[in-house]
Design a protein around this motif. Structure first.
Motif, mmCIF file in Angstrom:
data_model
loop_
_atom_site.group_PDB
_atom_site.id
_atom_site.type_symbol
_atom_site.label_atom_id
_atom_site.label_comp_id
_atom_site.label_asym_id
_atom_site.label_seq_id
_atom_site.Cartn_x
_atom_site.Cartn_y
_atom_site.Cartn_z
ATOM 1 N N VAL A 1 0.923 -1.168 0.024
ATOM 2 C CA VAL A 1 0.059 -0.093 -0.011
ATOM 3 C C VAL A 1 1.012 1.259 -0.004
ATOM 4 C CG1 VAL A 1 -2.055 -0.999 1.287
ATOM 5 C CG2 VAL A 1 -0.190 0.079 2.555
ATOM 6 N N GLU A 2 0.266 2.303 -0.391
ATOM 7 C CA GLU A 2 0.969 3.660 -0.414
ATOM 8 C C GLU A 2 0.153 4.662 0.577
ATOM 9 O OE1 GLU A 2 1.990 7.121 -3.548
ATOM 10 O OE2 GLU A 2 0.430 5.934 -4.013
ATOM 11 N N ASP B 1 -3.423 13.761 1.836
ATOM 12 C CA ASP B 1 -4.394 14.513 0.777
ATOM 13 C C ASP B 1 -4.582 15.739 1.376
ATOM 14 O OD1 ASP B 1 -5.794 15.472 -1.215
ATOM 15 O OD2 ASP B 1 -7.108 13.535 -1.298
ATOM 16 N N CYS C 1 -4.265 9.199 3.569
ATOM 17 C CA CYS C 1 -5.021 8.258 2.631
ATOM 18 C C CYS C 1 -4.189 7.073 2.375
ATOM 19 C CB CYS C 1 -5.359 8.847 1.309
ATOM 20 S SG CYS C 1 -6.462 10.149 1.485
ATOM 21 N N ILE C 2 -4.688 5.669 2.294
ATOM 22 C CA ILE C 2 -3.827 4.654 2.352
ATOM 23 C C ILE C 2 -4.506 3.850 1.189
ATOM 24 C CG2 ILE C 2 -3.388 2.492 3.183
ATOM 25 C CD1 ILE C 2 -3.933 3.444 5.914
ATOM 26 N N GLU C 3 -3.827 3.737 0.021
ATOM 27 C CA GLU C 3 -4.337 3.234 -1.240
ATOM 28 C C GLU C 3 -3.421 2.077 -1.754
ATOM 29 O OE1 GLU C 3 -3.585 6.728 -3.728
ATOM 30 O OE2 GLU C 3 -5.475 7.816 -3.165
ATOM 31 N N SER C 4 -3.941 1.372 -2.549
ATOM 32 C CA SER C 4 -3.354 0.096 -3.042
ATOM 33 C C SER C 4 -2.425 0.561 -4.125
ATOM 34 C CB SER C 4 -4.130 -1.061 -3.734
ATOM 35 O OG SER C 4 -4.920 -1.587 -2.781
ATOM 36 N N GLU D 1 -0.481 0.424 -7.647
ATOM 37 C CA GLU D 1 -0.686 -0.007 -8.835
ATOM 38 C C GLU D 1 0.426 0.545 -9.719
ATOM 39 O OE1 GLU D 1 -4.477 1.295 -10.315
ATOM 40 O OE2 GLU D 1 -5.446 0.848 -8.510
#
Length: 192
Positions: free
Chosen positions: A151-152, A156, A163-166, A168
């Protein structure tokens, strides 16, 4: 450390030690995992050793080995001004007995080894992550852990929150210029 010291330890507890290595006046004992805790008690309490300080505990990951994790215990004897290294090897499933009853400072070091490598310490009083977030997935110092993680995490500014995002990855066409800066080639002639 002298050779007599190593021989005396090998004579006192031969069933606990796999083998030992001496290099540049540093001694390393490789111990069976099930005998690690009694061996550390022995080194701490015996009159001729007095290793009363656990300097640190760390690990190394060797994925090609059957017992891929090599846990390393560095000990100090203030009484004899001597250091010793104890190593034991475990796989992903085998647990190590916590040595916090032997050395109270080991609690933090074992938490770090658990967090970074995933080596589980049985009977640890507080085995939880120490360097990564509680929701972190995986163990970052393992050789099979992806370099970019899973995750990244970013802040924001418009939402005023983390924010925690997968992660890609998109593979885009890129133009790589492999020319040497010392070569004087006209780029326009290459595009024709």
């Amino acid at each position: 450390m002298n050779n007599n010291f190593e021989k005396s330890i090998l004579l006192m507890v031969p069933q606990w030690i796999q083998y030992h290595v001496s290099h540049r006046n540093e001694t390393t004992f490789y111990v069976y995992p099930e005998y690690l805790k009694p061996f550390l008690y022995f080194l701490r309490d015996h009159m001729s050793t007095q290793y009363k300080v656990c300097i640190d505990i760390t690990a190394a990951d060797y994925p090609s080995r059957a017992s891929r994790f090599e846990c390393v215990y560095n000990l100090l004897s203030v009484e004899y001004n001597s250091r010793i290294r104890i190593k034991t090897c475990v796989d992903e499933i085998t647990t190590l007995e916590s040595v916090t009853p032997v050395y109270s400072s080991a609690a933090w070091w074992e938490r770090e080894v658990w967090d970074m490598f995933g080596v589980f310490f049985h009977n640890h009083p507080d085995l939880r992550r120490i360097l990564t977030d509680y929701g972190f997935q995986g163990h970052p110092l393992r050789k099979d852990f992806p370099l970019s993680g899973y995750v990244e995490v970013r802040y924001d500014d418009s939402e005023k929150r983390v924010c925690i995002e997968s992660v890609e990855y998109s593979q885009e066409f890129r133009y790589f210029d492999f020319e040497s800066p010392w070569e004087q080639v006209d780029k326009n002639s290459l595009l024709k």
